[in-house]
Design a protein around this motif. Sequence first.
Motif, PDB file in Angstrom:
ATOM      1  N   GLU A 144       0.828  -1.192   0.000  1.00 41.07           N
ATOM      2  CA  GLU A 144       0.000   0.000   0.000  1.00 41.07           C
ATOM      3  C   GLU A 144       0.868   1.249   0.000  1.00 41.07           C
ATOM      4  OE1 GLU A 144      -3.862  -1.728   2.468  1.00 41.07           O
ATOM      5  OE2 GLU A 144      -2.602  -0.171   3.335  1.00 41.07           O
ATOM      6  N   ARG A 145       0.298   2.329  -0.473  1.00 36.37           N
ATOM      7  CA  ARG A 145       1.006   3.601  -0.458  1.00 36.37           C
ATOM      8  C   ARG A 145       1.209   4.050   0.985  1.00 36.37           C
ATOM      9  NH1 ARG A 145      -1.125   7.484  -4.935  1.00 36.37           N
ATOM     10  NH2 ARG A 145      -3.054   7.337  -3.701  1.00 36.37           N
ATOM     11  N   GLU A 146       2.410   4.568   1.300  1.00 36.57           N
ATOM     12  CA  GLU A 146       2.738   4.966   2.650  1.00 36.57           C
ATOM     13  C   GLU A 146       3.221   6.412   2.707  1.00 36.57           C
ATOM     14  OE1 GLU A 146       5.893   2.541   4.183  1.00 36.57           O
ATOM     15  OE2 GLU A 146       7.371   3.271   2.743  1.00 36.57           O
ATOM     16  N   PHE A 147       3.005   7.029   3.856  1.00 38.61           N
ATOM     17  CA  PHE A 147       3.409   8.401   4.080  1.00 38.61           C
ATOM     18  C   PHE A 147       4.919   8.516   4.167  1.00 38.61           C
ATOM     19  CE2 PHE A 147       4.680  11.559   7.270  1.00 38.61           C
ATOM     20  CZ  PHE A 147       4.234  12.710   6.654  1.00 38.61           C
ATOM     21  N   VAL A 148       5.467   9.574   3.578  1.00 40.41           N
ATOM     22  CA  VAL A 148       6.900   9.848   3.635  1.00 40.41           C
ATOM     23  C   VAL A 148       7.191  11.138   4.395  1.00 40.41           C
ATOM     24  CG1 VAL A 148       8.997  10.310   2.313  1.00 40.41           C
ATOM     25  CG2 VAL A 148       7.350   8.597   1.508  1.00 40.41           C
ATOM     26  N   ALA A 149       6.597  12.251   3.956  1.00 36.13           N
ATOM     27  CA  ALA A 149       6.868  13.545   4.566  1.00 36.13           C
ATOM     28  C   ALA A 149       5.777  14.527   4.191  1.00 36.13           C
ATOM     29  CB  ALA A 149       8.229  14.085   4.112  1.00 36.13           C
ATOM     30  N   ALA A 150       5.560  15.527   5.045  1.00 34.69           N
ATOM     31  CA  ALA A 150       4.574  16.566   4.778  1.00 34.69           C
ATOM     32  C   ALA A 150       5.112  17.914   5.204  1.00 34.69           C
ATOM     33  CB  ALA A 150       3.263  16.278   5.511  1.00 34.69           C
ATOM     34  N   VAL A 151       4.621  18.966   4.581  1.00 39.58           N
ATOM     35  CA  VAL A 151       5.010  20.329   4.916  1.00 39.58           C
ATOM     36  C   VAL A 151       3.760  21.198   4.941  1.00 39.58           C
ATOM     37  CG1 VAL A 151       5.536  20.871   2.489  1.00 39.58           C
ATOM     38  CG2 VAL A 151       6.533  22.262   4.329  1.00 39.58           C
TER      39      VAL A 151
END
Length: 124
Positions: free
Chosen positions: A44-51
């Motif tokens: 599944e698609r997974e979170f990496v980073a957010a701003v």
Amino acid sequence: QVQLVESGGGLVQAGGSLRLSCAASGRTFSQGAMAWFRRVSGKEREFVAAVSWSGGSTLYADSVKGRFTISRDNAENALYLQMNSLIPDDTAVYYCAARRGVGTRTAENDYDYWGQGTQVTVSS
């Protein structure tokens, strides 16, 4: 509405670096937070980073802390992911995402717009 296009992926040796870019178009780009997600083949698609909207707050997955840096340039309508010290486990398709809200979020459902992805392959 927002259109997102990723670029900068490619093949790199372990320990190397890549910088991913996301070009955005549309009038709502600068009004919300943005993020990078990735999908490893078969997972599944997974979170990496957010701003955040302002760029003042960032959030990283534990697996990339200290190695990846997310940033944005609202004047250029662009999002970036600087990836250093790459390892084979970073191999994935990386996706750019944007949301209407200003704060960082980690869930796919919190994002409203998505790019098509760019392939990153890290060889050992």
